[in-house]
Write a protein that holds these residues in place. Structure first.
Motif, mmCIF file in Angstrom:
data_model
loop_
_atom_site.group_PDB
_atom_site.id
_atom_site.type_symbol
_atom_site.label_atom_id
_atom_site.label_comp_id
_atom_site.label_asym_id
_atom_site.label_seq_id
_atom_site.Cartn_x
_atom_site.Cartn_y
_atom_site.Cartn_z
ATOM 1 N N LEU A 23 0.801 -1.222 0.000
ATOM 2 C CA LEU A 23 0.000 0.000 0.000
ATOM 3 C C LEU A 23 0.834 1.274 0.000
ATOM 4 C CD1 LEU A 23 -2.749 -1.024 2.584
ATOM 5 C CD2 LEU A 23 -2.750 -1.298 0.113
ATOM 6 N N GLY A 24 2.105 1.176 0.302
ATOM 7 C CA GLY A 24 2.936 2.374 0.352
ATOM 8 C C GLY A 24 4.326 2.052 0.856
ATOM 9 N N ARG A 25 5.209 3.032 0.762
ATOM 10 C CA ARG A 25 6.580 2.893 1.219
ATOM 11 C C ARG A 25 6.973 4.157 1.996
ATOM 12 N NH1 ARG A 25 5.745 -1.618 0.674
ATOM 13 N NH2 ARG A 25 6.696 -3.154 -0.723
ATOM 14 N N PRO A 26 7.947 4.046 2.896
ATOM 15 C CA PRO A 26 8.372 5.220 3.667
ATOM 16 C C PRO A 26 8.878 6.341 2.768
ATOM 17 C CG PRO A 26 9.254 3.203 4.619
ATOM 18 C CD PRO A 26 8.671 2.824 3.292
ATOM 19 N N GLU A 27 8.632 7.562 3.197
ATOM 20 C CA GLU A 27 9.148 8.744 2.524
ATOM 21 C C GLU A 27 10.054 9.504 3.481
ATOM 22 O OE1 GLU A 27 5.837 11.026 1.230
ATOM 23 O OE2 GLU A 27 5.186 9.546 -0.274
ATOM 24 N N ARG A 28 10.925 10.316 2.934
ATOM 25 C CA ARG A 28 11.778 11.148 3.780
ATOM 26 C C ARG A 28 10.913 11.989 4.717
ATOM 27 N NH1 ARG A 28 13.711 13.179 -1.132
ATOM 28 N NH2 ARG A 28 15.198 11.766 -2.140
ATOM 29 N N GLY A 29 11.287 12.006 5.970
ATOM 30 C CA GLY A 29 10.541 12.779 6.951
ATOM 31 C C GLY A 29 9.555 11.969 7.761
ATOM 32 N N ASP A 30 9.203 10.754 7.312
ATOM 33 C CA ASP A 30 8.297 9.901 8.090
ATOM 34 C C ASP A 30 8.938 9.520 9.414
ATOM 35 O OD1 ASP A 30 6.611 9.972 5.935
ATOM 36 O OD2 ASP A 30 6.702 7.821 5.496
ATOM 37 N N VAL A 31 8.119 9.435 10.460
ATOM 38 C CA VAL A 31 8.564 8.859 11.729
ATOM 39 C C VAL A 31 8.108 7.404 11.724
ATOM 40 C CG1 VAL A 31 8.412 8.960 14.234
ATOM 41 C CG2 VAL A 31 8.438 11.080 12.907
ATOM 42 N N ALA A 32 9.060 6.490 11.652
ATOM 43 C CA ALA A 32 8.753 5.076 11.432
ATOM 44 C C ALA A 32 9.157 4.221 12.623
ATOM 45 C CB ALA A 32 9.461 4.570 10.174
ATOM 46 N N VAL A 33 8.350 3.206 12.895
ATOM 47 C CA VAL A 33 8.684 2.175 13.875
ATOM 48 C C VAL A 33 9.163 0.952 13.105
ATOM 49 C CG1 VAL A 33 7.776 0.619 15.642
ATOM 50 C CG2 VAL A 33 7.073 3.019 15.605
ATOM 51 N N LYS A 49 12.374 6.026 14.739
ATOM 52 C CA LYS A 49 13.285 7.065 14.242
ATOM 53 C C LYS A 49 12.631 7.758 13.047
ATOM 54 C CE LYS A 49 16.482 5.485 17.074
ATOM 55 N NZ LYS A 49 16.838 6.220 18.318
ATOM 56 N N ARG A 50 13.312 8.796 12.555
ATOM 57 C CA ARG A 50 12.827 9.505 11.375
ATOM 58 C C ARG A 50 13.581 9.025 10.137
ATOM 59 N NH1 ARG A 50 9.682 13.873 11.052
ATOM 60 N NH2 ARG A 50 10.026 14.402 13.258
ATOM 61 N N VAL A 51 12.847 8.788 9.077
ATOM 62 C CA VAL A 51 13.453 8.371 7.806
ATOM 63 C C VAL A 51 14.120 9.587 7.168
ATOM 64 C CG1 VAL A 51 13.021 7.423 5.512
ATOM 65 C CG2 VAL A 51 11.729 6.561 7.479
ATOM 66 N N VAL A 52 15.433 9.488 6.930
ATOM 67 C CA VAL A 52 16.160 10.594 6.291
ATOM 68 C C VAL A 52 16.710 10.198 4.928
ATOM 69 C CG1 VAL A 52 16.755 11.661 8.500
ATOM 70 C CG2 VAL A 52 18.330 10.001 7.473
ATOM 71 N N GLY A 53 16.700 8.906 4.629
ATOM 72 C CA GLY A 53 17.206 8.459 3.337
ATOM 73 C C GLY A 53 16.405 7.284 2.803
ATOM 74 N N LEU A 99 10.146 -3.069 8.786
ATOM 75 C CA LEU A 99 9.255 -1.952 9.086
ATOM 76 C C LEU A 99 7.987 -2.447 9.778
ATOM 77 C CD1 LEU A 99 9.576 -0.042 5.701
ATOM 78 C CD2 LEU A 99 10.555 0.669 7.896
ATOM 79 N N VAL A 100 7.565 -1.711 10.792
ATOM 80 C CA VAL A 100 6.322 -2.017 11.512
ATOM 81 C C VAL A 100 5.200 -1.090 11.065
ATOM 82 C CG1 VAL A 100 5.211 -2.067 13.780
ATOM 83 C CG2 VAL A 100 7.539 -2.947 13.509
ATOM 84 N N GLY A 101 5.503 0.200 10.924
ATOM 85 C CA GLY A 101 4.484 1.148 10.497
ATOM 86 C C GLY A 101 4.926 2.578 10.738
ATOM 87 N N GLU A 102 4.030 3.505 10.405
ATOM 88 C CA GLU A 102 4.313 4.930 10.543
ATOM 89 C C GLU A 102 3.647 5.470 11.802
ATOM 90 O OE1 GLU A 102 3.713 9.178 8.172
ATOM 91 O OE2 GLU A 102 2.735 7.348 7.440
ATOM 92 N N ALA A 103 4.416 6.175 12.639
ATOM 93 C CA ALA A 103 3.865 6.809 13.838
ATOM 94 C C ALA A 103 3.029 8.012 13.404
ATOM 95 C CB ALA A 103 4.991 7.247 14.768
ATOM 96 N N VAL A 104 1.769 8.039 13.835
ATOM 97 C CA VAL A 104 0.864 9.063 13.314
ATOM 98 C C VAL A 104 0.302 10.007 14.376
ATOM 99 C CG1 VAL A 104 0.213 7.770 11.254
ATOM 100 C CG2 VAL A 104 -1.060 7.406 13.385
ATOM 101 N N ARG A 105 0.107 9.533 15.616
ATOM 102 C CA ARG A 105 -0.551 10.412 16.586
ATOM 103 C C ARG A 105 -0.230 9.983 18.022
ATOM 104 N NH1 ARG A 105 -4.155 14.324 15.579
ATOM 105 N NH2 ARG A 105 -4.286 13.597 13.398
ATOM 106 N N ILE A 106 -0.176 10.977 18.925
ATOM 107 C CA ILE A 106 -0.016 10.724 20.355
ATOM 108 C C ILE A 106 -1.413 10.577 20.960
ATOM 109 C CG2 ILE A 106 0.820 11.652 22.547
ATOM 110 C CD1 ILE A 106 2.845 13.322 20.878
ATOM 111 N N TRP A 107 -1.693 9.416 21.537
ATOM 112 C CA TRP A 107 -3.028 9.207 22.107
ATOM 113 C C TRP A 107 -3.056 9.348 23.621
ATOM 114 C CZ3 TRP A 107 -3.967 5.151 25.534
ATOM 115 C CH2 TRP A 107 -3.026 4.119 25.553
ATOM 116 N N ARG A 110 -0.844 15.335 16.309
ATOM 117 C CA ARG A 110 -0.328 14.607 15.150
ATOM 118 C C ARG A 110 1.191 14.614 15.195
ATOM 119 N NH1 ARG A 110 1.094 15.445 9.622
ATOM 120 N NH2 ARG A 110 1.026 17.700 9.876
ATOM 121 N N ILE A 111 1.801 13.507 14.829
ATOM 122 C CA ILE A 111 3.260 13.398 14.849
ATOM 123 C C ILE A 111 3.795 13.935 13.534
ATOM 124 C CG2 ILE A 111 5.214 11.805 14.984
ATOM 125 C CD1 ILE A 111 3.430 9.996 16.719
ATOM 126 N N GLU A 112 4.595 14.992 13.614
ATOM 127 C CA GLU A 112 5.104 15.657 12.413
ATOM 128 C C GLU A 112 6.585 15.353 12.195
ATOM 129 O OE1 GLU A 112 4.259 19.725 13.224
ATOM 130 O OE2 GLU A 112 2.121 19.534 12.741
#
Length: 266
Positions: free
Chosen positions: A111-121, A134-138, A238-246, A264-266
């Protein structure tokens, strides 16, 4: 033991017991009741069957939501400050980087792939039982460099706005003064902490990120065990993208930091 494995085993066991009762045991109980006559007390449903019937839908729903939609995580360290702080509880989108079967981790829908700037688990490649954030930088093919605290990607400097704001930060039992800066990756602006340490040398910088792998860094650049040390992160980790603090719980204050909840996690 892997919690996903526990959920899968519980779901299978409860479903099997419930199905066995519907297909075989329930009919046997009905036959015994009929043979005993009208005045006889009907046989009770076994406790294990009752438990399985009651909790199977709940466990199945938790398994599906956790495996394919959202999974909760807790932030245990300062490596992603100031974006994420110790005591933050976050939701991770499991479908952002493709749907995967629980336990087997086999991708069933891209469904998708990480992009620069994503906060990924992701699972630590050297220890799959440990999750990092961490944040994807490359992304694959990028050449990432670090010069005077600034990221460079493919020979271009990443926009970095220094501020006069200083925050005292704990790192492995030591404290240091970090300057707050604003970094822009893929058009998204986020805050980072920059300390006084020299830029780390790394065998994973200044060279192309391999196909199917990603380079990650913590926003607390001088206090993060990230891609500069652990290397590139393969897609299947990859586990997923961090999206929000609950939720947030500040241990020192003994209370939640209400202003962080729902962000929202920016």
């Amino acid at each position: 033991m892997d919690f996903s494995l526990i959920l899968v085993l519980l779901t299978f066991a409860m479903g099997f017991i419930w199905a066995l009762d519907v297909a075989l045991l329930r009919g046997q109980r009905a036959a015994r009741a009929a043979a005993a006559g009208e005045g006889a007390e009907p046989p009770r449903e076994p406790a294990l069957v009752e438990f399985s019937r009651s909790f199977f839908p709940v466990v199945l729903a938790v398994l599906l939501i956790r495996s394919f939609l959202f999974e909760p995580f807790r932030i245990p360290s300062t490596s992603m400050m100031p974006t994420l702080r110790v005591g933050d509880f976050i939701f991770v989108s499991k479908f952002s980087y493709g749907l995967r079967l629980p336990v087997l981790n086999t991708e069933i829908a891209a469904l998708g792939r990480p992009e620069r700037g994503d906060v990924a688990v992701f699972r630590l490649p050297s220890d799959p039982g440990t999750n990092y954030i961490k944040r994807v930088v490359g992304v694959p093919g990028d050449v990432v460099s670090l010069r005077d605290k600034r990221l460079w990607i493919n020979g271009q400097p990443v926009p970095l706005e220094l501020t006069d704001e200083i925050e005292r930060v704990e790192c492995g039992g030591f404290w240091f003064d970090a300057r707050v800066a604003y970094e822009t990756l893929n058009g998204e602006r986020h805050r980072v902490f920059l300390g006084a340490q020299r830029d780390r040398s790394s065998p994973f910088l200044d060279r192309p990120v391999p196909a199917g792998q990603y380079l990650v860094m913590g926003d607390n650049r001088d206090c993060s065990r990230d891609g500069r040390i652990i290397g590139y992160i393969p897609e299947d980790s990859l586990v997923g993208e961090a999206v929000r603090i609950w939720m947030n719980w500040d241990a020192e204050a003994g209370r939640p930091l209400w202003h962080r909840i729902g962000n929202r996690i920016e």
